[in-house]
Design an enzyme around this catalytic site. Structure first.
Site, PDB file in Angstrom:
ATOM      1  N   SER A   1       0.866  -1.188   0.000  1.00 21.65           N
ATOM      2  CA  SER A   1       0.000   0.000   0.000  1.00 21.65           C
ATOM      3  C   SER A   1       0.901   1.237   0.000  1.00 21.65           C
ATOM      4  O   SER A   1       2.120   1.119   0.126  1.00 21.65           O
ATOM      5  CB  SER A   1      -0.927  -0.018   1.208  1.00 21.65           C
TER       6      SER A   1
ATOM      7  N   GLY B   1       0.391   5.322  -4.034  1.00 26.71           N
ATOM      8  CA  GLY B   1      -0.270   6.399  -4.771  1.00 26.71           C
ATOM      9  C   GLY B   1      -1.550   5.978  -5.468  1.00 26.71           C
ATOM     10  O   GLY B   1      -1.933   6.549  -6.490  1.00 26.71           O
ATOM     11  N   LYS B   2      -2.251   5.015  -4.863  1.00 27.28           N
ATOM     12  CA  LYS B   2      -3.542   4.608  -5.432  1.00 27.28           C
ATOM     13  C   LYS B   2      -4.530   5.771  -5.398  1.00 27.28           C
ATOM     14  O   LYS B   2      -5.292   5.968  -6.331  1.00 27.28           O
ATOM     15  CB  LYS B   2      -4.129   3.492  -4.569  1.00 27.28           C
TER      16      LYS B   2
ATOM     17  N   GLU C   1      -9.068  -8.593   5.137  1.00 30.39           N
ATOM     18  CA  GLU C   1     -10.204  -7.713   5.430  1.00 30.39           C
ATOM     19  C   GLU C   1     -10.848  -7.119   4.175  1.00 30.39           C
ATOM     20  O   GLU C   1     -11.884  -6.478   4.256  1.00 30.39           O
ATOM     21  CB  GLU C   1      -9.777  -6.613   6.412  1.00 30.39           C
TER      22      GLU C   1
ATOM     23  N   LYS D   1      11.624  -6.044 -10.818  1.00 31.25           N
ATOM     24  CA  LYS D   1      11.010  -7.373 -10.727  1.00 31.25           C
ATOM     25  C   LYS D   1       9.494  -7.319 -10.943  1.00 31.25           C
ATOM     26  O   LYS D   1       8.794  -6.501 -10.346  1.00 31.25           O
ATOM     27  CB  LYS D   1      11.297  -7.988  -9.350  1.00 31.25           C
ATOM     28  N   THR D   2       9.008  -8.226 -11.777  1.00 30.34           N
ATOM     29  CA  THR D   2       7.564  -8.251 -12.074  1.00 30.34           C
ATOM     30  C   THR D   2       6.809  -9.279 -11.226  1.00 30.34           C
ATOM     31  O   THR D   2       5.589  -9.276 -11.219  1.00 30.34           O
ATOM     32  CB  THR D   2       7.307  -8.598 -13.560  1.00 30.34           C
TER      33      THR D   2
ATOM     34  N   PRO E   1       6.072  -9.749  -8.001  1.00 29.51           N
ATOM     35  CA  PRO E   1       4.996  -9.340  -7.088  1.00 29.51           C
ATOM     36  C   PRO E   1       3.730  -8.900  -7.844  1.00 29.51           C
ATOM     37  O   PRO E   1       2.611  -9.148  -7.367  1.00 29.51           O
ATOM     38  CB  PRO E   1       5.613  -8.156  -6.325  1.00 29.51           C
TER      39      PRO E   1
ATOM     40  N   CYS F   1      -7.802  27.432  12.942  1.00 27.69           N
ATOM     41  CA  CYS F   1      -8.455  26.760  14.066  1.00 27.69           C
ATOM     42  C   CYS F   1      -7.675  26.969  15.378  1.00 27.69           C
ATOM     43  O   CYS F   1      -7.799  28.017  15.984  1.00 27.69           O
ATOM     44  CB  CYS F   1      -8.679  25.291  13.756  1.00 27.69           C
TER      45      CYS F   1
ATOM     46  N   ARG G   1     -13.612  21.775  19.417  1.00 24.25           N
ATOM     47  CA  ARG G   1     -14.551  21.809  20.542  1.00 24.25           C
ATOM     48  C   ARG G   1     -14.636  23.199  21.165  1.00 24.25           C
ATOM     49  O   ARG G   1     -15.659  23.585  21.687  1.00 24.25           O
ATOM     50  CB  ARG G   1     -14.097  20.848  21.643  1.00 24.25           C
TER      51      ARG G   1
ATOM     52  N   HIS H   1     -11.339  25.552   8.932  1.00 23.18           N
ATOM     53  CA  HIS H   1     -10.215  24.960   8.191  1.00 23.18           C
ATOM     54  C   HIS H   1     -10.431  25.193   6.695  1.00 23.18           C
ATOM     55  O   HIS H   1     -10.860  24.274   5.983  1.00 23.18           O
ATOM     56  CB  HIS H   1     -10.140  23.452   8.461  1.00 23.18           C
TER      57      HIS H   1
ATOM     58  N   GLU I   1      -8.467  25.136   4.424  1.00 19.36           N
ATOM     59  CA  GLU I   1      -7.637  24.236   3.600  1.00 19.36           C
ATOM     60  C   GLU I   1      -8.451  23.076   3.041  1.00 19.36           C
ATOM     61  O   GLU I   1      -8.101  22.499   2.019  1.00 19.36           O
ATOM     62  CB  GLU I   1      -6.435  23.715   4.402  1.00 19.36           C
TER      63      GLU I   1
HETATM   64  N1  GLN Z   1      -7.986  21.958  20.064  1.00 18.04           N
HETATM   65  C1  GLN Z   1      -8.827  22.988  19.550  1.00 18.04           C
HETATM   66  C2  GLN Z   1     -10.299  22.690  19.788  1.00 18.04           C
HETATM   67  O1  GLN Z   1     -10.680  21.554  19.954  1.00 18.04           O
HETATM   68  C3  GLN Z   1      -8.552  23.275  18.093  1.00 18.04           C
HETATM   69  C4  GLN Z   1      -8.854  22.127  17.185  1.00 18.04           C
HETATM   70  C5  GLN Z   1      -8.279  22.286  15.803  1.00 18.04           C
HETATM   71  O2  GLN Z   1      -7.336  23.021  15.597  1.00 18.04           O
HETATM   72  N2  GLN Z   1      -8.832  21.587  14.841  1.00 18.04           N
HETATM   73  O3  GLN Z   1     -11.112  23.579  19.790  1.00 18.04           O
END
Ligand code: GLN
Length: 542
Positions: free
Chosen positions: A13, A16-17, A148, A186-187, A189, A393, A474, A519, A521
């Protein structure tokens, strides 16, 4: 009728699947098809939320609040679509559902068994997730010989039986090792992986051969004979390093399409493309990564970096990728400097010296107390020295703590996550979160609406006043301290619709000092970088 492209792995594994699956999806999108992608994870956890990032990489958060495998993130970054949590199927979810149905009496009178109950549950989940799309990619985690995985392979065969072979194709991603003592590829595997797949009743239609080097004709022929797959359908997928000066997985759709993989899949699935695939926009974005006009130096300050003797880049993969997306847009080479936050806590650490070539600092999300004071030191340095800072965050929470201590004179301010007894809990848990005892899916999760302040910098970056970003935390900025923070000059540039929760902060008269409780991102893709990352990189360059 949805067509299925199943991607399974052989040999090992981690070759890069996920990227191969995402890249194929990108190519099929380019033909005009609507595409979704499903990830099957054979572990018994119901989701990835309870796994340590050093164990399984970063936890990906979906719009609908799922905590999933990071492959869903790879799919979103390549495909530019929002993928729901139901597209990450785990063994745990399947068994939980079947057992709950049994308790509810759904199968009353029957013996509930692995076949057909478990396998039908898997099949139905795949059908539900793919409903309405031209193409659904289904990636099975791990490798084909794993015990599995049996149920999932069986379910796919059952699916093939229902929809017909013309509507499903199987791609085997294998690895061809080059043992250093013989220096020969090697082929064997790969041959054994084909054998294992066949033992599960599945004949691969296409084999993607990963390896350090490209596959030569001799080895291609060997695999052709053994696997009974035409050599045209055996595709070499060598490591991206070495091909260009910059190593980027975003090049994979281009190189796979150079091998004509899209047309081969169209043939296998009897698909007529809605348009010709040129990958133009994609090629431009990749060109900018490979031939940058300039560079930026970004410090990422975090923990989780070391496991044993290895560093695990995957714990912050979404942040890294979002930075890369923004750098591609601005044609910049990203020089990422990983700084362990604990280092920043050492008395002899010379921050001025260490940060002298740094154009900007990112504090990503995190949990718990370790390295926190180091991150706070870094934030203070950015604030006082006009260095672009982006807080994500925990990054926002720590920026609020730093500001409370050093600007608002609440010298012992802290988050109650670290110091439950603090006099100034500027970051605190919400009352409704306090009652929750179980772990897993209990944080503020998924996309939430924030209303942006019209004249704020954040508003300008987004260009709109209502934004949805994904959350996973949280704690929140404690409403008892909103007033003092604002009085000392912190701007709350985005709030929850009820005005209670701080979603974005910024400091005026600073090159770039922005943080968010969310977040962003998780919503960045190569062709559409996240607004805050875009603005941050731009500020770093200036
Ligand atoms: N630990 C922080 C919280 O739970 C920030 C969590 C995070 O950065 N995703 O609020």
């Amino acid at each position: 009728m949805t067509k299925f492209i199943v991607v399974v792995g052989g040999v090992i594994s981690g070759v890069g699947k996920g990227v191969a699956t995402a890249s194929i999806g990108r190519i099929m999108q380019d033909y005009g098809f609507s595409v979704t992608a499903i990830k099957i994870d054979p572990y018994i956890n119901c989701d990835a939320g309870t796994m340590r990032p050093t164990e399984h990489g970063e936890v990906w958060v979906t719009d609908d609040g799922g905590e999933t495998d990071q492959d869903l993130g790879t799919y979103e970054r390549f495909l530019g679509i929002s993928i729901p949590k139901s597209n990450n199927i785990t063994t745990g979810q399947v068994y939980k559902e079947v057992i709950e149905k049994e308790r509810r009496g759904t199968y009353l009178g029957h013996t509930v068994q692995f076949i057909p109950h478990i396998t039908d549950e898997i099949k139905n989940r795949i059908l539900t997730a793919s409903n309405g799309f031209d193409i659904a990619l289904v990636e099975i985690g791990g490798t084909v010989g794993d015990y599995e995985n049996t149920a999932f392979l069986f379910a796919l065969r059952a699916l093939e039986n229902t929809i017909g072979k013309d509507n499903i194709c199987y791609i085997l991603v294998t690895y061809l090792p080059i043992p250093s003592h013989i220096e020969e590829m090697k082929t064997k595997p790969t041959q054994l992986s084909v054998k294992l797949l066949r033992e599960n009743g599945i004949q691969p239609d296409l084999i993607l051969c990963r390896g350090k080097q490209a596959l030569d004709d001799i080895r291609k022929n060997k695999i052709e004979q053994y696997a009974n797959v035409k050599s045209d359908y055996i595709i070499s997928m060598p490591d991206v390093t070495g091909r260009d000066t910059v190593n980027t997985t975003y090049i994979i759709p281009i190189s796979l399409q150079e091998e004509g993989i899209g047309d081969k899949i169209n043939n296998l699935l009897h698909l007529s493309p809605k348009k010709t695939s040129k990958l133009e926009e994609w090629k431009q974005a990749v060109h900018n990564i490979i031939n940058p006009k300039d560079e930026v130096n970004i410090a990422m300050i975090g923990k989780y970096f070391d496991i044993g003797t290895f560093k695990l880049a995957d714990s912050y993969i979404s942040v890294n990728e979002a930075l890369k997306h923004a750098c591609s847009k601005h044609s910049l080479r990203l020089n990422l400097h990983w700084i362990d936050s604990k280092q920043l806590e050492q008395k002899n650490f010379n921050i001025k010296e260490s940060f002298k070539d740094i154009d900007g600092v990112v504090i990503p999300g995190g949990f718990g107390g370790s390295g926190v004071e180091g991150k706070i030191n870094a934030i203070r340095f950015c604030r006082e020295n006009n260095i672009p800072f982006l807080g994500l965050c925990y990054g926002l929470q720590l920026a609020v703590i730093e500001f409370s201590r050093n600007v608002c004179s609440l010298t012992t301010a802290n988050t109650s996550e670290i110091d439950p007894e603090t006099l100034y809990p500027v970051i605190d848990i919400l009352p409704e979160q306090k009652a929750i005892e179980s772990k897993g899916g209990t944080m503020r999760l998924g996309a939430y609406l924030a209303l942006l302040k019209e004249d704020s910098r954040v508003f300008k970056l987004y260009g709109i006043d209502k934004v949805y970003e994904r959350h996973r935390h949280r704690y929140e900025v404690n409403p008892d301290f909103h007033e003092i923070l604002q009085k000392h000059g912190m701007i709350f540039s985005g709030m929850s619709p009820d005005g209670k929760l701080v979603e974005f902060i910024e400091l005026p008269d600073h090159k770039f000092f922005i943080a968010t409780q969310s977040h962003p991102e998780f919503k960045s893709s190569l062709l559409k970088p996240a607004a805050l990352f875009d603005g941050f990189i731009k500020a770093c360059k200036e």
